[in-house]
Every structure is written in C-alpha cells, then in structure tokens.
Write a protein that holds these residues in place. Structure first.
Motif, PDB file in Angstrom:
ATOM      1  N   TRP A  14       0.630  -1.232  -0.083  1.00 15.66           N
ATOM      2  CA  TRP A  14      -0.364   0.091   0.297  1.00 15.66           C
ATOM      3  C   TRP A  14       0.768   1.552  -0.188  1.00 15.66           C
ATOM      4  O   TRP A  14       2.148   1.162   0.141  1.00 15.66           O
ATOM      5  CB  TRP A  14      -1.122  -0.236   0.712  1.00 15.66           C
ATOM      6  CG  TRP A  14      -0.366   0.099   2.620  1.00 15.66           C
ATOM      7  CD1 TRP A  14      -0.253   1.441   3.415  1.00 15.66           C
ATOM      8  CD2 TRP A  14       0.174  -1.150   3.282  1.00 15.66           C
ATOM      9  NE1 TRP A  14       0.421   0.717   4.431  1.00 15.66           N
ATOM     10  CE2 TRP A  14       0.970  -0.320   4.554  1.00 15.66           C
ATOM     11  CE3 TRP A  14       0.532  -2.262   3.354  1.00 15.66           C
ATOM     12  CZ2 TRP A  14       1.140  -0.871   5.601  1.00 15.66           C
ATOM     13  CZ3 TRP A  14       0.321  -3.019   3.849  1.00 15.66           C
ATOM     14  CH2 TRP A  14       1.319  -2.605   5.201  1.00 15.66           C
TER      15      TRP A  14
ATOM     16  N   THR B 140       1.972   5.463   1.800  1.00 13.21           N
ATOM     17  CA  THR B 140       1.625   5.783   2.492  1.00 13.21           C
ATOM     18  C   THR B 140       2.312   7.055   2.090  1.00 13.21           C
ATOM     19  O   THR B 140       3.282   6.989   1.296  1.00 13.21           O
ATOM     20  CB  THR B 140       1.475   5.621   4.080  1.00 13.21           C
ATOM     21  OG1 THR B 140       2.063   6.568   5.249  1.00 13.21           O
ATOM     22  CG2 THR B 140       3.207   4.995   4.014  1.00 13.21           C
ATOM     23  N   THR B 141       3.067   8.241   3.505  1.00 16.90           N
ATOM     24  CA  THR B 141       4.134   8.667   3.005  1.00 16.90           C
ATOM     25  C   THR B 141       5.472   8.670   4.747  1.00 16.90           C
ATOM     26  O   THR B 141       4.652   8.277   5.444  1.00 16.90           O
ATOM     27  CB  THR B 141       3.336  10.677   3.953  1.00 16.90           C
ATOM     28  OG1 THR B 141       2.730  10.254   5.214  1.00 16.90           O
ATOM     29  CG2 THR B 141       2.061  10.817   2.491  1.00 16.90           C
TER      30      THR B 141
ATOM     31  N   GLU C  60       4.548   8.413   8.368  1.00 18.87           N
ATOM     32  CA  GLU C  60       3.400   7.829   8.867  1.00 18.87           C
ATOM     33  C   GLU C  60       5.229   6.550   9.227  1.00 18.87           C
ATOM     34  O   GLU C  60       4.368   5.335   9.290  1.00 18.87           O
ATOM     35  CB  GLU C  60       2.777   7.911   7.748  1.00 18.87           C
ATOM     36  CG  GLU C  60       1.787   8.236   7.221  1.00 18.87           C
ATOM     37  CD  GLU C  60       1.044   8.638   9.071  1.00 18.87           C
ATOM     38  OE1 GLU C  60       0.478   7.546   9.980  1.00 18.87           O
ATOM     39  OE2 GLU C  60       0.690  10.194   8.813  1.00 18.87           O
TER      40      GLU C  60
ATOM     41  N   VAL D 132       5.778   1.982  10.211  1.00 21.72           N
ATOM     42  CA  VAL D 132       4.403   0.855  10.458  1.00 21.72           C
ATOM     43  C   VAL D 132       3.937   0.190  11.198  1.00 21.72           C
ATOM     44  O   VAL D 132       5.288  -0.618  11.116  1.00 21.72           O
ATOM     45  CB  VAL D 132       3.636   0.420   8.951  1.00 21.72           C
ATOM     46  CG1 VAL D 132       2.181   0.288   8.961  1.00 21.72           C
ATOM     47  CG2 VAL D 132       3.807   1.579   7.742  1.00 21.72           C
TER      48      VAL D 132
END
Length: 142
Positions: free
Chosen positions: A107, A109-110, A113, A116
């Motif tokens: 996936w 995101t930036t 983030e 994870v």
C-alpha cells in the motif's frame, strides 16, 4: 517472538510518498525453520543497502514456522529492483520448495507515517489472505 527492529537505511522527507510491503511466509516443517531464518537474515541485510529502501523489519515465529517482513520503499520500481537482485532472487528460488504458504500485500503512504506498526501490517496481511482465499475458492466455481 524474535524481531529485528525497524531499520531506516535511507530516510525520506516526511511528506514523500512511499510504498509499504508486508509479507507472511510459512514453511512446511520445523526442520525448514533454521535455513529459512538464516536466508531471511541475508535478505534483510540486503535491504539495508538497497537503493530506495526507507526501512525494514522482520518478525520470526519459529515454533509456528512463520516469518513476517515489513518494508518501505521509494516506489514500486525500487521494491521490484530489490526483489530481482542477488541475494534476494536466489534466496526466493532456493526456499520455494520449503514454503507451505505465503501472503503479500502493499500500500502507499507517506514517509511521515513510518515506521508502520506491526499491528497495521498484520491486519492488512489478514485482509489480503482472506481476499486470496475468496478468489481461490471462486476460481474453482463454474
């Protein structure tokens, strides 16, 4: 649960987009665990020097014959280049016969983030495994 903590070899600016990839591998027997673990460590070391790698972690659950990876990449091209490069490519070939099951999910995101959480990665892997099972069951239907 032995864990190699999140290592960030090439940190990205917080606003930069990243691709996260999580995987789950289950080997066929306890006899396969030591070999899988050793080869996984070699692949993990490769991540630490791979261009475009923003971070990685590994969880081993040896008594369950299960291993999890979590990594973040500049983009899908960087992830695919890592997977095609040695030693990862050879490791995948070498360990294929020891595999009972595997699940992969990714996936976007930036970088802000990262890292994870393992809770998030495990949730996404469970969702992907359920989709894979549903698709497999549907494939056999007329």
């Amino acid at each position: 649960m032995p864990t190699l903590p999140w290592t960030a070899p090439n940190p990205a600016p917080a606003h930069a987009p990243v691709v996260v990839m999580a995987s789950r591998f289950e080997v066929r027997s306890l006899r396969d665990v030591p070999r899988f673990l050793l080869r996984s460590l070699a692949a993990w070391r490769q991540v630490r020097t791979a261009p475009g790698a923003h971070g990685a972690s590994l969880v081993a659950r040896p008594w369950r014959r299960t291993f999890y990876t979590l990594s973040a990449w500049r983009d899908r091209d960087a992830l695919h280049a890592y997977a095609r490069a040695e030693p990862h490519r050879g490791i995948m070939r070498e360990l294929r016969s020891t595999m009972r099951d595997s699940t992969f999910t990714s996936w976007e995101t930036t970088a802000g983030e990262l890292p994870v959480s393992w809770e998030e990665a495990l949730r996404r892997l469970a969702e992907q495994a359920a989709r894979d099972t549903a698709e497999g069951a549907g494939a056999g239907r007329a």
